[in-house]
Design an enzyme around this catalytic site. Structure first.
Site, PDB file in Angstrom:
ATOM      1  CG  ASN A   1      -1.681   1.424   1.436  1.00  7.65           C
ATOM      2  OD1 ASN A   1      -1.768   2.066   0.676  1.00  7.65           O
ATOM      3  ND2 ASN A   1      -2.303   1.400   2.527  1.00  7.65           N
TER       4      ASN A   1
ATOM      5  CE  LYS B   1      -0.328   3.127   4.734  1.00  6.66           C
ATOM      6  NZ  LYS B   1      -0.175   3.263   6.231  1.00  6.66           N
TER       7      LYS B   1
ATOM      8  CG  HIS C   1      -5.892   1.782   5.166  1.00  9.79           C
ATOM      9  ND1 HIS C   1      -5.357   2.836   5.952  1.00  9.79           N
ATOM     10  CD2 HIS C   1      -4.664   0.962   5.011  1.00  9.79           C
ATOM     11  CE1 HIS C   1      -4.275   2.672   6.431  1.00  9.79           C
ATOM     12  NE2 HIS C   1      -3.679   1.558   5.889  1.00  9.79           N
TER      13      HIS C   1
ATOM     14  CD  GLU D   1      -2.944   5.495   6.885  1.00  9.16           C
ATOM     15  OE1 GLU D   1      -2.859   5.575   5.591  1.00  9.16           O
ATOM     16  OE2 GLU D   1      -2.185   5.049   7.598  1.00  9.16           O
TER      17      GLU D   1
ATOM     18  CD  GLU E   1      -3.427  -2.427   7.285  1.00 10.35           C
ATOM     19  OE1 GLU E   1      -2.423  -2.645   6.595  1.00 10.35           O
ATOM     20  OE2 GLU E   1      -3.991  -1.469   7.193  1.00 10.35           O
TER      21      GLU E   1
ATOM     22  N   GLY F   1       2.381   2.137  10.985  1.00  9.76           N
ATOM     23  CA  GLY F   1       3.602   3.377  10.646  1.00  9.76           C
ATOM     24  C   GLY F   1       4.189   3.717  11.978  1.00  9.76           C
TER      25      GLY F   1
ATOM     26  CB  SER G   1       5.311  -1.740  11.864  1.00  8.42           C
ATOM     27  OG  SER G   1       4.909  -0.558  12.259  1.00  8.42           O
TER      28      SER G   1
HETATM   29  P1  13P Z   1       2.975   0.203   7.641  1.00 10.83           P
HETATM   30  O1  13P Z   1       3.548  -0.911   7.153  1.00 10.83           O
HETATM   31  O2  13P Z   1       3.664   1.352   7.262  1.00 10.83           O
HETATM   32  O3  13P Z   1       2.959   0.108   8.984  1.00 10.83           O
HETATM   33  O4  13P Z   1       1.640   0.549   7.116  1.00 10.83           O
HETATM   34  C1  13P Z   1       0.589  -0.479   7.303  1.00 10.83           C
HETATM   35  C2  13P Z   1      -0.559  -0.097   6.605  1.00 10.83           C
HETATM   36  O5  13P Z   1      -1.306   0.627   6.742  1.00 10.83           O
HETATM   37  C3  13P Z   1      -0.719  -0.753   5.126  1.00 10.83           C
HETATM   38  O6  13P Z   1      -2.052  -0.557   4.546  1.00 10.83           O
END
Ligand code: 13P
Length: 252
Positions: A10, A12, A96, A98, A168, A174, A213
């Site tokens: 992803n 982002k 997601h 976010e 997740e 992150g 992560s």
């Molecule tokens: P990270 O791997 O940067 O923690 O992000 C995970 C994520 O949100 C994947 O959709």
């Protein structure tokens, strides 16, 4: 049927034409094939054409990071599942954290997005997960049950067959804080049992991947857990060598 592994990147809101080209070229070169596993990258909308042109005919699929719940119409800024399909997408991330947190998507909207994706034969990667406060209040299973039930309520349990579920935990995204393999396994098993209450065959077959992560150095122990079939990768998917080794870790 034994489940195969799956890893999706992803990206982002990262990248540009030049960096993407380098990253995609390196991934294609690094992943000539995978044994019992598949992989994809979910890129920002403007780069779907670039992903399609580089990845077509390779072992790496591509997809979007979100999709509108509507087919078409006066929805400024939105992108429909049909548009994603037009650019050869196989996958799209829905729900997601976010999107849920920053853009106010609730379980109902996420379920509608899931349905929209499937109507265009895209495979939704449905994200579920709890916040730290929810985990500390012992609400993890309840939160995840509600996220799953909203989708099953709208599209039916059979539709889960053509999807990927991504667990997740919001507190692990992150942050560099990964769920332990056992913490993740416990939630994956719960997700599978929740689906099994409707249809045990679909529950046994559906890919459930972990996100939060995941790096090359922790992927093997996470993916070794019985109900963890791969990963949804943020930061590490922007580094070719990291992403490639995570994909290989999902092989069996
Ligand atoms: P990270 O791997 O940067 O923690 O992000 C995970 C994520 O949100 C994947 O959709």
């Amino acid at each position: 049927m034994a489940r195969t592994g799956f890893v999706a990147g992803n990206w982002k809101m990262h990248g540009n034409l030049v960096q993407n080209q380098e990253l995609l070229d390196a991934i294609v070169l690094g992943i000539p094939s995978l044994q019992n596993a598949s992989c994809a990258v979910c890129v920002p909308y403007p780069y779907l054409a670039q992903a399609q042109s580089v990845l077509k005919g390779t072992h790496v699929a591509w997809g979007g990071q979100d999709v509108s719940q509507y087919h078409q119409g006066a929805y400024t800024g939105e992108v429909s599942a049909g548009m994603l399909a037009d650019f050869g997408c196989c996958y799209v991330i829905v729900g997601h954290s976010e999107r849920r947190t920053l853009y106010g998507e609730d379980n109902q909207v996420v379920a509608e997005k899931f349905r929209s994706a499937q109507e265009q034969s895209l495979i939704p990667i449905l994200c579920v997960g709890e916040t730290l406060a929810q985990r500390e209040a012992n609400d993890t299973e309840q939160v995840i049950a509600m996220q799953l039930d909203a989708v099953i309520g709208l599209v039916g349990a059979d539709a889960i067959k053509h999807s990927v579920i991504a667990y997740e935990p919001v507190w692990a995204i992150g942050t560099g804080k990964t769920a332990t393999p056992q913490q993740a396994q416990d939630v994956h098993a719960f997700v599978r049992s929740r689906i099994a209450a409707h249809n045990s065959e679909i529950a046994a077959d559906v890919q459930i991947v972990y996100g939060g992560s995941v790096k090359a150095n922790n992927a093997p122990e996470l993916f070794a857990m019985p109900d963890i079939d791969g990963g949804l990768i943020g930061g590490a998917s922007l580094v070719a060598a990291e992403f490639i080794s995570i994909c290989f870790a999902a092989q069996s």
